[in-house]
Each structure stands twice: as structure tokens, then as C-alpha cells.
Design an enzyme around this catalytic site. Structure first.
Site, PDB file in Angstrom:
ATOM      1  N   ASN A  42      16.248  36.207  21.629  1.00 14.24           N
ATOM      2  CA  ASN A  42      17.161  36.419  22.762  1.00 14.24           C
ATOM      3  C   ASN A  42      18.209  35.311  22.848  1.00 14.24           C
ATOM      4  O   ASN A  42      17.967  34.158  22.474  1.00 14.24           O
ATOM      5  CB  ASN A  42      16.398  36.611  24.075  1.00 14.24           C
ATOM      6  CG  ASN A  42      15.379  35.545  24.397  1.00 14.24           C
ATOM      7  OD1 ASN A  42      14.823  34.924  23.507  1.00 14.24           O
ATOM      8  ND2 ASN A  42      15.135  35.339  25.674  1.00 14.24           N
ATOM      9  N   GLU A  44      20.871  34.020  25.582  1.00 10.49           N
ATOM     10  CA  GLU A  44      21.305  34.112  26.976  1.00 10.49           C
ATOM     11  C   GLU A  44      22.689  33.504  27.177  1.00 10.49           C
ATOM     12  O   GLU A  44      23.257  32.876  26.278  1.00 10.49           O
ATOM     13  CB  GLU A  44      20.251  33.437  27.880  1.00 10.49           C
ATOM     14  CG  GLU A  44      18.917  34.165  27.808  1.00 10.49           C
ATOM     15  CD  GLU A  44      17.866  33.612  28.763  1.00 10.49           C
ATOM     16  OE1 GLU A  44      18.055  32.515  29.324  1.00 10.49           O
ATOM     17  OE2 GLU A  44      16.833  34.302  28.933  1.00 10.49           O
ATOM     18  N   CYS A  53      19.018  40.645  24.370  1.00  7.74           N
ATOM     19  CA  CYS A  53      17.602  40.603  24.034  1.00  7.74           C
ATOM     20  C   CYS A  53      17.401  40.395  22.532  1.00  7.74           C
ATOM     21  O   CYS A  53      18.276  40.717  21.716  1.00  7.74           O
ATOM     22  CB  CYS A  53      16.923  41.910  24.432  1.00  7.74           C
ATOM     23  SG  CYS A  53      16.746  42.171  26.197  1.00  7.74           S
ATOM     24  N   GLU A  55      15.562  42.065  20.469  1.00  2.00           N
ATOM     25  CA  GLU A  55      15.595  43.313  19.699  1.00  2.00           C
ATOM     26  C   GLU A  55      17.035  43.713  19.373  1.00  2.00           C
ATOM     27  O   GLU A  55      17.339  44.162  18.262  1.00  2.00           O
ATOM     28  CB  GLU A  55      14.939  44.451  20.493  1.00  2.00           C
ATOM     29  CG  GLU A  55      13.489  44.218  20.869  1.00  2.00           C
ATOM     30  CD  GLU A  55      13.319  43.568  22.238  1.00  2.00           C
ATOM     31  OE1 GLU A  55      14.066  42.621  22.547  1.00  2.00           O
ATOM     32  OE2 GLU A  55      12.447  44.016  22.987  1.00  2.00           O
ATOM     33  N   CYS A  88      12.820  46.288  26.718  1.00  2.56           N
ATOM     34  CA  CYS A  88      13.453  46.777  27.940  1.00  2.56           C
ATOM     35  C   CYS A  88      14.108  48.138  27.664  1.00  2.56           C
ATOM     36  O   CYS A  88      14.240  48.572  26.511  1.00  2.56           O
ATOM     37  CB  CYS A  88      14.493  45.763  28.445  1.00  2.56           C
ATOM     38  SG  CYS A  88      16.036  45.765  27.512  1.00  2.56           S
ATOM     39  N   CYS A  91      17.086  48.085  25.241  1.00  2.09           N
ATOM     40  CA  CYS A  91      16.701  47.912  23.832  1.00  2.09           C
ATOM     41  C   CYS A  91      16.063  49.181  23.262  1.00  2.09           C
ATOM     42  O   CYS A  91      16.230  49.476  22.076  1.00  2.09           O
ATOM     43  CB  CYS A  91      15.766  46.723  23.678  1.00  2.09           C
ATOM     44  SG  CYS A  91      16.621  45.146  23.852  1.00  2.09           S
TER      45      CYS A  91
HETATM   46  N1  THU Z   1      14.007  39.820  26.690  1.00  2.00           N
HETATM   47  C1  THU Z   1      14.054  40.141  25.368  1.00  2.00           C
HETATM   48  O1  THU Z   1      14.688  39.459  24.563  1.00  2.00           O
HETATM   49  N2  THU Z   1      13.389  41.250  24.964  1.00  2.00           N
HETATM   50  C2  THU Z   1      12.594  42.014  25.763  1.00  2.00           C
HETATM   51  O2  THU Z   1      12.006  42.975  25.290  1.00  2.00           O
HETATM   52  C3  THU Z   1      12.437  41.679  27.186  1.00  2.00           C
HETATM   53  C4  THU Z   1      13.316  40.591  27.693  1.00  2.00           C
HETATM   54  C5  THU Z   1      14.711  38.603  27.130  1.00  2.00           C
HETATM   55  C6  THU Z   1      15.935  38.811  27.980  1.00  2.00           C
HETATM   56  C7  THU Z   1      16.042  37.481  28.686  1.00  2.00           C
HETATM   57  O3  THU Z   1      16.708  36.562  27.850  1.00  2.00           O
HETATM   58  C8  THU Z   1      14.597  37.028  28.836  1.00  2.00           C
HETATM   59  O4  THU Z   1      13.838  37.813  27.919  1.00  2.00           O
HETATM   60  C9  THU Z   1      14.041  37.229  30.240  1.00  2.00           C
HETATM   61  O5  THU Z   1      14.241  38.519  30.677  1.00  2.00           O
END
Ligand code: THU
Length: 137
Positions: A42, A44, A53, A55, A88, A91
Site C-alpha cells: 500500500n 498512502e 491499496c 493489490e 477492499c 480492489c
Molecule cells: N489496504 C490495502 O492495501 N489492502 C487491503 O486489502 C485493505 C486495506 C490498505 C489501505 C490503507 O493504506 C491501509 O490498508 C488501511 O486501510
């Protein structure tokens, strides 16, 4: 291919996460039909809603190499708790692009950050009746 190397790749990829806001590090590892593994974590942003994310980052790398149709499995790992991380909704939709372009379902392995809990799902079960490229024909 055995599941464990894919889980291990996802867990290792999480160390590359840029997650200073949530401190929730996620790694993803995509298995291609030739055995190659492509990873992502991920990414941010100070403008929180722009965060990507793991994925999506991994799948964008695959798409940039023209290999969307070659995606067969994905492993996702993250967090510090006992629960597996499940993709999520956004994704799931992004993964559906690869599934429909490839003409086959995708296996989704969901792991806790320490790898102790693993679930196996099919993308079609995580995102039933999906909208995708086939709807635009
Ligand atoms: N996140 C992912 O990278 N993949 C997921 O399947 C769920 C959430 C990340 C997004 C954000 O940077 C952090 O997790 C918290 O939500």
C-alpha cells in the site's frame, strides 16, 4: 504452485508499504500463469483518499507489462492482528478486470500479517455479478 511461497512474497512485500497515516502495512503478491510473482504494497498519501491499496499497486505493475490476462492467483497479507486481510471492494473490482480479460476466475489468498491465519476465496465469490469489460461490448 504451492501457496506458501505466494503468502511469503506478500508478507515480504508489506515491508515496502508506505503507510505513515494508518500504520497498517499490506503486501500483495500476484502469481502469473508462467510462475512469475509480482508484488506490491500500500502507498498512502497526505490527502488520505488518494491512497492506493497493495493489490491495486501490484496489479498496476502487471497491467503495465501487458500481463493482465496472465493473473491466476493473488495473496494479500497485512496488519498486526489475528485476522486475515481481505481485499477492499475497490480492489475486488480492479482484480475483476484481470479475471474477465483473462477469461477465468482468480484465487484470492487472504493472510494475517504473521501468516498464521489464511483463507482461500474465489474472486467470483468475493464480487458476485461483477461489472467488467464484457459489459462494454
Ligand atoms: N489496504 C490495502 O492495501 N489492502 C487491503 O486489502 C485493505 C486495506 C490498505 C489501505 C490503507 O493504506 C491501509 O490498508 C488501511 O486501510
Amino acid at each position: 504452485m504451492a501457496v506458501q511461497p505466494l503468502i511469503d512474497a506478500a508478507r515480504h512485500a508489506a515491508s515496502g508499504a508506505y503507510a505513515p497515516y494508518s500504520n497498517f502495512r499490506v503486501g500483495a503478491a500476484i502469481l502469473l500463469n508462467d510462475g512469475r510473482i509480482v508484488t506490491g504494497a500500500n502507498f498512502e498519501n497526505a490527502s488520505y483518499g488518494l491512497s492506493l491499496c497493495a493489490e491495486t499497486v501490484a496489479l498496476a505493475k502487471v497491467a503495465n507489462d501487458g500481463l493482465l490476462a496472465a493473473v491466476v492467483e493473488i495473496a494479500v497479507s497485512g496488519g498486526t492482528g489475528p485476522d486475515p486481510v481481505r481485499p477492499c471492494g475497490r480492489c475486488r473490482q480492479v482484480l475483476n478486470e484481470a479475471a474477465q480479460i483473462g477469461g477465468h476466475d482468480i484465487v484470492v489468498h487472504c493472510s494475517s500479517g504473521d501468516g498464521s491465519t489464511i483463507e482461500r476465496h474465489m474472486l467470483s465469490a468475493l464480487l458476485p455479478h461483477a461489472f467488467g469489460p464484457k459489459d462494454l461490448i
